[in-house]
Design a protein around this motif. Structure first.
Motif, short mmCIF file in Angstrom:
data_model
loop_
_atom_site.label_atom_id
_atom_site.label_comp_id
_atom_site.label_asym_id
_atom_site.label_seq_id
_atom_site.Cartn_x
_atom_site.Cartn_y
_atom_site.Cartn_z
N ALA A 70 34.77 39.65 34.24
CA ALA A 70 34.84 40.00 35.65
C ALA A 70 35.48 38.88 36.46
O ALA A 70 35.53 38.95 37.68
N ALA B 150 42.83 42.68 32.31
CA ALA B 150 42.06 43.69 33.03
C ALA B 150 42.68 43.95 34.40
O ALA B 150 42.69 45.09 34.89
N GLN B 151 43.21 42.92 35.02
CA GLN B 151 43.88 43.13 36.31
C GLN B 151 45.15 43.95 36.13
O GLN B 151 45.42 44.87 36.91
N GLN C 167 37.40 32.66 39.19
CA GLN C 167 36.53 33.17 40.25
C GLN C 167 36.27 34.64 40.00
O GLN C 167 36.99 35.28 39.24
N PRO C 168 35.23 35.17 40.63
CA PRO C 168 34.96 36.60 40.45
C PRO C 168 36.11 37.43 41.00
O PRO C 168 36.67 37.07 42.05
N ARG C 169 36.46 38.52 40.30
CA ARG C 169 37.53 39.39 40.82
C ARG C 169 37.07 40.08 42.11
O ARG C 169 37.88 40.36 42.98
N HIS C 170 35.78 40.39 42.19
CA HIS C 170 35.27 41.10 43.37
C HIS C 170 34.24 40.23 44.08
O HIS C 170 33.35 39.68 43.45
N ASP D 225 36.95 45.96 30.32
CA ASP D 225 37.17 44.62 30.85
C ASP D 225 36.31 43.62 30.09
O ASP D 225 35.10 43.79 29.95
N SER E 263 44.10 47.47 35.73
CA SER E 263 43.68 48.14 36.97
C SER E 263 44.89 48.48 37.84
O SER E 263 44.90 49.48 38.54
#
Lengths: 457, 457
Positions: free
Chosen positions: B247, B428-429, A7-10, B244, B432
């Motif tokens: 996404a 990427a998570q 799923q999209p992170r944002h 990244d 962040s």
């Protein structure tokens, strides 16, 4: 096992849905015009009396023999203990060492402050609760859907179950919109954190007595009234997803995080828990523990008789500040982008050395004995401001503090070159920090809710 | 005052510049082929001897009368004290209570681990230092440009000035790329944080003895060798800006932050500092403080004679683990996006309850006496893996730990439904989260550097 789907992170839409709720001032359930009567009615429906009592009359509470700490016989809830604080360097490396003792509330357990949201007519509404708290001057204010310590919901009160808790914990809970551990008053609590949650309900939600659905636009209107939205609600209201109005700022995010790291590193604060008994600078009477010069706050006791709480009556200590506070953000638009002037504050009870606080956060009376130059920075600016964008008196946590009120101000200020310990942040930067714990203190989070309430982004 | 000019909050180009450095394996100053000889030469140029000594022979260190704590006469550096740890609930609410005592290193001051970077021929190079540390089996490893405790750079050692420090602090410093307070080994340190910095030099930088410029690509090659890149360098190497690759993720960022909040909230860990004297379960001899069952680690003393340190010789205690550790990330590509399986780890010395650690992080010998089902989760999977993407032995901080080595592994694993306390994160998570302190523990940060080294994104 079928392969999980990414799923999209944002979720970009989510912020828009909260923005729509903020733009909607007509609620599907209760009009803002009728709100006052609804709240008054809830007050009449629920008997509630608070009276001050000497410590000896506090049911279940006593001073522990060895330490003099104020404790509950169950070992739960919280304790009042002593703290010895030493700041090894002056705030900018050139001031005198700071060294003081103070009582502090120790409450290790993590509670939940949760607001349930749900769409009605395509607009998100917030489920708010009319809740009595003994420390509030007007007793009844609007709180989050759930405002529960772990003692509450694990039944240390031996009271009723916490309403709507199942939407926030366990397998049946709703869709999480925000969930972050945030500090509370670092000058009065020792390392207390609460879980700030916003959860979206996916199915039907029964509406119980003492609860009402309001749009964010309605809540923002009510935030302009004195003592209506309680602290627990205000801190959660700093969390909704934020629509960034600008990708630019005075400081890049890397510079901002570096500035915070620098502020955390340059303060060397030693914290030592000490017995409450014989705490230097403080005297204990039958009804109050107070500072020898009458400053800061008193520890007092109250007896509570209530109808609609999880329990039907109780005694407890409360911290009572000695005067009305001033809590203010100076703001300024740089190139059309609003910034707020934050301060890196050392508070003894913070988990980490500093958190970002308002430009001004103090009870002026505590500094009245000092020279002008030793007054808190920007206090005069805040008190003499004429371009006031927001002003209301709010109470701090009425479950622990008695008549702890502060005048919250958002002020339009001139361009100021920040002195050491201060920095200009955009509101989007504040919003990105508040997704994480221990960056923004509870007073600044209230001001973030106020900034949202006046539509500043 | 002229109106300040806004800048972008995010510098998109910066990550590309680090990616270019990672893609460049030919350095402008020193070839990777010549590196081994360069390092050996630095070793020959600097005399360095370490020998174990009884506590009584540690110059400047003694057991404090009242507490038995191991302290330095200056009151600086660090102390070895006792810790009493109680976990109030089992890890998933259904296990036995955990309760233990252990020695712990208390070092309140915040140090700097900083790497200076600078472009040569359009490619960022990292200024690395050949640094002797008494706890490293091979003594000499590559460290950051600056690796200094506050005692170092405020001259408590009464030694030479810290080289290149001016690029990291003060008004003349370079352009900050990363700057974050990160925890170190929570099982051995009490709430220790160091400032992890990457700073870009804008002008000329003199090249001093014991220092070399390497591209990130070269460093990544060296990260494949055993015991070359020290812990302090590895943690900083987890910080460069990250490009990244996707996404998308199994969990949205909101779900991820909520999962971390949930893990922080559900663990109730009580930490009490106690005297080192008569610590239950531990026995003190002339040359070691050790666990009664011979597990975990020993506290020992060493005498050091060195040539190129800030001081010319010293004594100090070190923690010596009893065996080789295993530190592993299981990874899996979901829909083409690599994820790592992280664990929410309670370590007694963490500032907050949990931080995210590797899938496996243990010294297997400490669990040899336990039933199979009580072994650390996924240890067998890691030890029996055949799809090993990365493997090298690295040392932990050689300034505090003696022969503290672990086999670091990145393993390609099957799809696993994470048990409680575990979650799949994209790289990427992780990147962040590591912009903020106290999310990712030091072992997982080493593995992040290793993931970068094999080009997994």
């Amino acid at each position: 096992m079928p392969s999980p789907i990414l799923q999209p992170r944002h979720d970009a839409e989510l912020a828009d849905r909260f923005a729509l709720s903020a733009a909607t001032t007509r609620g599907a359930h209760l009009s803002t015009g009728d709100f006052g009567e609804w709240l008054a009615e809830r007050g009449r429906a629920n008997e509630f009396h608070v009276k001050r009592v000497p410590f000896a009359d506090l049911d279940g509470w006593s001073f522990e023999e060895a330490t003099g700490n104020l404790v509950h016989r169950s070992g739960r809830f919280f304790t009042v203990e002593g703290l010895h604080v030493t700041e090894m360097d002056g705030p900018y490396g050139d001031g005198p060492y700071a060294d003081w003792h103070q009582p502090i509330i120790k409450q290790a357990e993590v509670g939940i402050l949760g607001i349930l949201v749900k769409e009605f007519d395509g607009v998100l509404h917030f489920l708010m609760q009319a809740k009595m708290e003994p420390g509030n001057r007007n007793l009844l204010q609007l709180s989050p859907t759930v405002q529960a310590t772990r003692s509450n919901y694990t039944k240390a009160h031996r009271g009723a179950a916490v309403k709507y808790l199942e939407y926030f914990v366990g397998p049946e809970r709703g869709r999480v919109v925000a969930d972050v551990l945030q500090s509370e008053h670092g000058s009065w609590f020792f390392r207390k954190s609460n879980r700030n949650m916003i959860v979206e309900a996916t199915g039907d939600v029964p509406l119980l007595d003492d609860f009402c659905w309001l749009t964010l636009g309605q809540i923002n209107e009510l935030l302009h009234r004195d003592n209506v939205i309680n602290m627990d609600a205000r801190t959660v209201l700093s969390c909704p997803p934020h629509t960034d109005s600008s990708a630019n700022a005075l400081m890049s995010d890397t510079q901002l995080l570096s500035w915070i790291t620098e502020e955390r590193s340059r303060h060397d604060v030693r914290i030592e828990r000490v017995p409450l008994k014989h705490l230097p600078g403080w005297k204990t009477g039958e009804s109050a523990i107070e500072h020898e010069a009458g400053r800061y706050f008193k520890v007092v006791g109250v007896d509570v008789v209530a109808g609609n709480r999880e329990v039907t009556g109780w005694s407890q200590p409360l911290f009572e500040p000695v005067g009305l506070g001033v809590t203010a953000f100076l703001t300024h638009e740089f190139d059309g982008v609003p910034h707020a002037l934050v301060s890196a504050r050392v508070e003894a009870g913070f988990l980490d050395t500093i958190e970002l606080g308002p430009t001004v956060q103090c009870v002026p009376g505590n500094y009245a004995h000092l020279d002008k130059r030793d007054q808190p920075p920007f206090l005069d600016t805040a008190l003499q401001a004429d371009r006031i964008r927001y002003e209301a008196v709010h109470s701090e946590e009425g479950g622990r503090f008695l008549n702890a009120e502060s005048r919250y101000l958002v002020i339009e200020a001139d361009e100021i070159d920040p002195p050491p310990g201060y920095a200009w942040l955009t509101l989007a930067q504040l919003a990105s920090l508040v997704r994480h714990g221990h960056y923004v203190n509870v007073q600044a989070r209230t001001l973030m809710a106020c900034l949202n309430a006046i539509g500043l982004r």
